[in-house]
Design an enzyme around this catalytic site. Structure first.
Site, PDB file in Angstrom:
ATOM      1  N   ASP A  47       0.888  -1.245  -0.063  1.00 51.89           N
ATOM      2  CA  ASP A  47       0.195  -0.097  -0.037  1.00 51.89           C
ATOM      3  C   ASP A  47       0.879   1.311  -0.062  1.00 51.89           C
ATOM      4  O   ASP A  47       1.781   1.438   0.577  1.00 51.89           O
ATOM      5  CB  ASP A  47      -0.730  -0.039   1.499  1.00 51.89           C
ATOM      6  N   GLU A  85      14.165 -15.711   0.644  1.00 50.00           N
ATOM      7  CA  GLU A  85      14.538 -16.663   1.747  1.00 50.00           C
ATOM      8  C   GLU A  85      13.367 -17.829   1.386  1.00 50.00           C
ATOM      9  O   GLU A  85      13.628 -18.756   1.840  1.00 50.00           O
ATOM     10  CB  GLU A  85      14.267 -16.345   3.122  1.00 50.00           C
TER      11      GLU A  85
END
Ligand code: GLC
Ligand code: CA
Length: 568
Positions: free
Chosen positions: A223, A278
């Site tokens: 956002d 990751e």
């Protein structure tokens, strides 16, 4: 133009692990409070979404983007977050979330969570602590506090206005009861801006990204991604000085605006990317950044968020030349950034495209900020709205979009051809835009009215109670139940188009086919797949080929106006 990246057609667990799954995904935005209500309290919830997973699977989408579902007082529809690592008790709990995530994944649908890093809510623990702590304390350093100007600090630090109207600074009362400092809020006063030069904030968001990624969230919609970093060195430029240097978007072309689109914001996203990587497959992200087109690629960089929204089609009129220019430019930009492009006509912030296109002048200026009324125009006088034309054009535009390389973002209800709701009484409106502008701007509630699932009954099958925003009497005509299995319905049209898109889609190239008819856009993808749109009102000859789908009835060998067809 061509892009060599290919989207392998994988199946089963291979598809789930495909690191490129997002490049040409069809992503369906759910505004949770208005999707489906499982317990009859009038508010859509997580269990409601889980119950509709079969519907989502039958629709044929690849991913769901969930607008904020975090604990919130709903000062801005959930974009005022009290706690980034929990579920709003009005919507359910973390166990419900896990159940929904598992159900979506079992149906082969990815899950994208909205994340709101620019501001917290004023009910967040951090903000409460800041109010209770003295000037200059560490707690205040998590936000943007300044002393006011004037003899007693009674004048705000600058004359900036918030996006929703009214001042961008709010004065607090100090713990000892005296009038005190001011804090900055680009949006509502319930949304204090976080201080992203504070390492603690950065670390905490990395923790949040891992929290949801560990729970199986596949990606994030970020956002107001272009507002996080700020340079508020004194003296602050005035509103007038800023607007004189404005480039027509939320930012300056050289990155020197004090809070929009500063260059150093990307240092944050480099850190986020390390976290995304990751995971296997890496988590994805898409930036909501209303920046100058020349600066968008930075957000979409593979070392950053990886993809950015372009709102160009959403803001365009239904016009062949405008569409062609936008598509050409954005595909070139995507090649430059290494991302795939994004396409969107409707979301929770703008007037639904089936309504925009039924308004005079093709509708682009009615989307956001270009109608002189700020966010949008809704509730247009009924006599100015041509509902039939709006829907016809919306279907044609959507079918064109679904033929484009890149990700297609759909907003709940557009698959029903749903119109904007204009007739919401002032007393029932919720959007802060409406209140902060004293009703001059009507706000965004009209596209957030809970979905009609049934043709009648309490809240048209949304839930057992009354919906949190009033549904008009005509809603039943658009209900899922009215369209399910009905040939020619907008719902069946979306299902068929999405299914075909999945089957046909391979590499990301697009080649224009020059056509002698003005107002016709014709392009070719791979393997003979073509899309032809007639933006005009008179029928034109249909190019040769097998008709795969059309957005409206064809007229023998002719393509009627306001219609798109796919050929092979
Ligand atoms: C984004 C959201 C909008 C929200 C604003 C503040 O623009 O899409 O709904 O009001 O950010 O968070
Ligand atoms: Ca509920």
């Amino acid at each position: 133009m061509s892009n060599t990246a290919t989207l392998a057609t994988l199946s089963g667990s291979d598809a789930a692990a495909d690191p490129n799954w997002w490049r040409q995904a069809s992503v369906y935005q759910i505004y949770p409070r208005s999707f489906s209500d499982s317990n009859g309290d009038g508010i859509g919830d997580i269990k409601g979404i889980t119950a509709k997973v079969p519907y989502l699977k039958a629709l044929g989408i690849d991913a769901v983007w969930l607008s904020p579902f975090y604990p919130s007082a709903l000062a801005d529809g959930g974009y005022d977050v009290d706690d980034y690592r929990d579920v709003d008790p009005k919507l359910g709990n973390l166990a419900d979330f896990d159940e929904m995530s598992a159900a979506l994944h079992a149906a082969g649908i990815k899950l994208i969570a909205d994340i709101v890093p620019n501001h917290s809510s004023n009910r967040h623990e951090w903000f409460k602590e800041a109010l209770a702590s003295p000037r200059g304390s560490d707690a205040r350093e998590r936000y943007i506090f300044r002393d006011g100007k004037g003899e007693n600090g009674e004048i705000p630090p600058s004359d900036w206005e918030s996006v929703f109207g009214g001042p961008a600074w709010e004065r607090i009362t100090e713990p000892d009861g005296t009038p005190g400092q001011w804090y900055m809020h680009i949006f509502a006063k319930e949304q204090p801006d976080l201080n992203w030069s504070n390492r603690e904030i950065r670390d905490d968001f990395l923790k949040t990204l891992r929290f949801w990624s560990d729970r199986g969230v596949d990606g994030f919609r970020v956002d107001v991604a272009h507002a996080l970093t700020k340079d508020l060195t004194e003296p602050l430029l005035s509103k007038l000085e800023l607007s004189e240097a404005n480039t027509g978007t939320d930012g300056f072309i050289d990155g020197s605006h004090p809070f929009w689109d500063r260059d150093e914001v990307h240092e944050i996203y480099v850190e986020w990317r390390e976290v995304f990587n990751e995971y296997n497959p890496p988590r994805t992200a898409v930036a909501e950044a209303w920046v100058h087109a020349s600066r968008r690629a930075r957000y979409a960089s593979p070392q950053g968020l990886g993809q950015a929204f372009n709102f160009d089609l959403l803001q365009a009129d239904f016009d062949a030349d405008e569409f062609r220019e936008i598509i050409t430019r954005n595909l070139a930009e995507a090649t430059e950034s290494g991302a795939s492009s994004t396409w969107v006509f409707s979301n929770h912030d703008v007037v639904r495209h089936a309504t925009r296109y039924g308004l005079p002048q093709g509708g682009g200026k009615h989307a956001k900020g270009q109608d002189g009324k700020g966010w949008l125009l809704a509730g247009a006088p009924a006599e100015e709205l041509d509902i039939e034309l709006g829907l016809r054009r919306a279907r044609a535009a959507t079918l064109l979009m679904l033929a484009l390389p890149g990700s297609a973002y759909l907003y709940q209800g557009e698959e029903l051809g749903l119109q904007e709701v204009g007739e919401i009484p002032d007393s029932e409106r919720q959007d802060p835009t409406f209140f902060r502008n004293k009703g001059v701007e009507i706000g965004r509630d009209g596209c957030r009215v809970p979905l009609p699932w049934e043709t009648e009954g309490s809240s048209f099958g949304f839930g057992a109670g009354r919906a949190h925003l009033p549904q008009p009497e005509w809603f039943g005509r658009y209900a899922v139940a009215a369209q399910d299995g009905q040939e020619g319905s907008t719902l069946e049209f979306y299902r068929k188009a999405l299914k075909l898109r999945r089957e046909l889609q391979a590499s990301e190239e697009l080649e224009w086919v020059e056509n002698s008819d003005a107002g016709v856009l014709h392009f070719r993808r791979h393997d003979g797949w073509q899309s032809v749109t007639n933006f005009g009102s008179d029928a034109v000859d249909l190019p040769a080929g097998e008709v795969l789908i059309s957005s409206g009835p064809l007229d023998g060998g002719r393509l009627p106006g306001n219609t798109t067809v796919w050929l092979r």
